[in-house]
Design a protein around this motif. Structure first.
Motif: not given
Length: 267
Positions: A142-160
């Motif tokens: 949703p935003s590149v300024r969102i803390p990682i803690a607020a992301l789902s497991g799939g979104q975290r994997q996406t960032v990694a």
């Protein structure tokens, strides 16, 4: 500077020949060989203790092999450490992801690789590049300024995975990227793997999940007890054959199936 799309699909970008690794009395890898082409997903599968993790750590520079050759982009290389692997063009997304929960997406993407002008962080450039990387993956963040803690497991994997692309690699290794994800998030991550292939990257996918492997891999390399056990093109391998190769029962299972086919054909 090279870009991700330069390598023509089909060229071998990474090749391992006769790789050995011993830890004391334990021979972890014996005469292992594998190759990865640009625009190809190679799944690395095997039971616990098969040598997958050791092989990943050899490729990513965490361990040094005791013997054998690693050829990358057509030349023989020695991968002296993780930063050297990254500089060569080999990126690894380990299972723990190593993300900082309290930092936002941009900070995580450029952690240790920050863009700066005259020692001042260039936030605008990093934010633009963050969006570009996420668009490359058609990522749902949703935003590149969102803390990682607020992301789902799939979104975290996406960032990694997006972070692994920061240095324009030619090969990306994903260690169990769908472990502990739900059905929808798993589908999201498998879509990312497809996107990596489409951008011309060589992808090594380490997974225990045969359905995931069969969904996105082009070739499947099976390891057993630190050795190459089998290799399949994905369209030619049934789940039974894969499981048989992983457990070491391949000869019996394949022979039994062939015999059954023969009997039903003769009958």
């Amino acid at each position: 500077m090279s870009t991700m799309t330069e390598a023509p699909v089909g060229d071998v970008v990474l090749s391992l020949t006769g790789v050995n690794k011993r830890f004391g009395a334990v021979q972890a890898l014996t005469d292992v060989h594998m190759e990865v082409r640009a625009g190809e997903v190679v799944a690395l599968v095997g039971d616990n203790g098969a040598g997958k993790s050791t092989l990943v750590k050899v490729i990513s520079g965490v361990y040094q092999p005791d013997g054998g050759d690693i050829t990358f982009a057509g030349r023989k290389v020695s991968v002296g450490g993780p930063s050297q692997a990254q500089a060569l063009g080999i990126a690894t997304v380990f299972q723990d992801l190593a993300l900082c929960d309290n930092l936002d997406v941009v900070a995580n993407l450029f952690l240790g690789q920050e863009r700066a002008n005259a020692h001042v962080l260039n936030e605008v450039e990093m934010e633009k590049e963050a969006w570009r990387l996420l668009r490359t993956l058609s990522a749902k963040i949703p935003s590149v300024r969102i803390p990682i803690a607020a992301l789902s497991g799939g979104q975290r994997q996406t960032v990694a995975i997006a972070r692994s692309l920061v240095g324009n690699p030619k090969v990306v290794m994903l260690d169990e990227p769908t472990a502990a994800l739900g059905v929808a998030q798993t589908a999201e991550v498998l879509n990312l793997v497809e996107r990596l292939r489409e951008t011309g990257l060589g992808v090594i996918l380490i997974s225990h999940n045969m359905a995931d492997v069969q969904a996105v891999a082009d070739r499947i390399v099976v390891m057993r007890l630190g050795r190459n056990a089998a290799e399949f093109r994905v369209e030619e391998a049934s789940t039974e054959q894969l499981v048989a190769a992983i457990t070491g029962a391949s000869d019996n299972v394949v022979a039994a199936r062939a015999e059954r086919r023969k009997e039903s054909h003769d009958g």
